[in-house]
Design a protein around this motif. Structure first.
Motif, PDB file in Angstrom:
ATOM      1  N   ILE A   8       0.827  -1.204   0.000  1.00  0.00           N
ATOM      2  CA  ILE A   8       0.000   0.000   0.000  1.00  0.00           C
ATOM      3  C   ILE A   8       0.861   1.253   0.000  1.00  0.00           C
ATOM      4  O   ILE A   8       2.030   1.226   0.363  1.00  0.00           O
ATOM      5  CB  ILE A   8      -0.948   0.012   1.213  1.00  0.00           C
ATOM      6  CG1 ILE A   8      -0.157  -0.062   2.516  1.00  0.00           C
ATOM      7  CG2 ILE A   8      -1.927  -1.140   1.136  1.00  0.00           C
ATOM      8  CD1 ILE A   8      -0.996   0.129   3.744  1.00  0.00           C
ATOM      9  N   GLU A   9       0.252   2.343  -0.397  1.00  0.00           N
ATOM     10  CA  GLU A   9       0.913   3.639  -0.371  1.00  0.00           C
ATOM     11  C   GLU A   9       0.969   4.151   1.062  1.00  0.00           C
ATOM     12  O   GLU A   9       0.182   3.723   1.913  1.00  0.00           O
ATOM     13  CB  GLU A   9       0.175   4.630  -1.255  1.00  0.00           C
ATOM     14  CG  GLU A   9       0.169   4.243  -2.718  1.00  0.00           C
ATOM     15  CD  GLU A   9      -0.662   5.185  -3.562  1.00  0.00           C
ATOM     16  OE1 GLU A   9      -1.383   6.043  -2.995  1.00  0.00           O
ATOM     17  OE2 GLU A   9      -0.606   5.045  -4.793  1.00  0.00           O
ATOM     18  N   GLU A  10       1.875   5.070   1.328  1.00  0.00           N
ATOM     19  CA  GLU A  10       2.058   5.592   2.677  1.00  0.00           C
ATOM     20  C   GLU A  10       0.817   6.269   3.238  1.00  0.00           C
ATOM     21  O   GLU A  10       0.541   6.181   4.427  1.00  0.00           O
ATOM     22  CB  GLU A  10       3.227   6.580   2.714  1.00  0.00           C
ATOM     23  CG  GLU A  10       4.575   5.910   2.618  1.00  0.00           C
ATOM     24  CD  GLU A  10       5.710   6.901   2.782  1.00  0.00           C
ATOM     25  OE1 GLU A  10       5.547   7.886   3.519  1.00  0.00           O
ATOM     26  OE2 GLU A  10       6.753   6.678   2.159  1.00  0.00           O
ATOM     27  N   LEU A  17      -8.792  -0.520   4.875  1.00  0.00           N
ATOM     28  CA  LEU A  17      -8.465  -1.574   3.914  1.00  0.00           C
ATOM     29  C   LEU A  17      -8.568  -2.952   4.564  1.00  0.00           C
ATOM     30  O   LEU A  17      -9.136  -3.880   3.990  1.00  0.00           O
ATOM     31  CB  LEU A  17      -7.060  -1.354   3.344  1.00  0.00           C
ATOM     32  CG  LEU A  17      -6.582  -2.370   2.321  1.00  0.00           C
ATOM     33  CD1 LEU A  17      -7.518  -2.408   1.111  1.00  0.00           C
ATOM     34  CD2 LEU A  17      -5.171  -2.046   1.884  1.00  0.00           C
ATOM     35  N   LYS A  18      -8.047  -3.067   5.778  1.00  0.00           N
ATOM     36  CA  LYS A  18      -8.121  -4.338   6.507  1.00  0.00           C
ATOM     37  C   LYS A  18      -9.580  -4.750   6.722  1.00  0.00           C
ATOM     38  O   LYS A  18      -9.951  -5.901   6.493  1.00  0.00           O
ATOM     39  CB  LYS A  18      -7.398  -4.207   7.846  1.00  0.00           C
ATOM     40  CG  LYS A  18      -7.452  -5.450   8.698  1.00  0.00           C
ATOM     41  CD  LYS A  18      -6.744  -5.232  10.027  1.00  0.00           C
ATOM     42  CE  LYS A  18      -6.945  -6.399  10.954  1.00  0.00           C
ATOM     43  NZ  LYS A  18      -6.309  -6.167  12.270  1.00  0.00           N
TER      44      LYS A  18
END
Length: 72
Positions: A8-10, A17-18
């Protein structure tokens, strides 16, 4: 067991998302692993060891330690 690795992006909302992934059919669990912070893995290992000692699960604890020692 099979795993899915997602990079994932920072600025991504990791918890959202989880939670989204956990809603998918067939997903048993999801965890956040920070490769840049190995301390989190060490904390999990100590927590697992503590839990095994509390349960009296010495056989699994010894097997885990043995696996670590002989692992290349």
């Amino acid at each position: 067991m099979k795993y899915l690795k997602i990079n994932i992006e920072e600025n991504a909302d990791i918890e959202a998302l989880k939670n989204a992934v956990l809603q998918l059919k067939g997903v048993a669990s999801a965890e956040i692993v920070d490769d840049e912070n190995p301390e989190s893995e060490l904390k999990k290992a100590f927590a697992k060891t503590k839990e095994q000692l509390q349960k009296g699960d010495y056989e699994t604890l010894v097997n885990d330690i043995f696996d670590i020692i002989i692992k290349k």
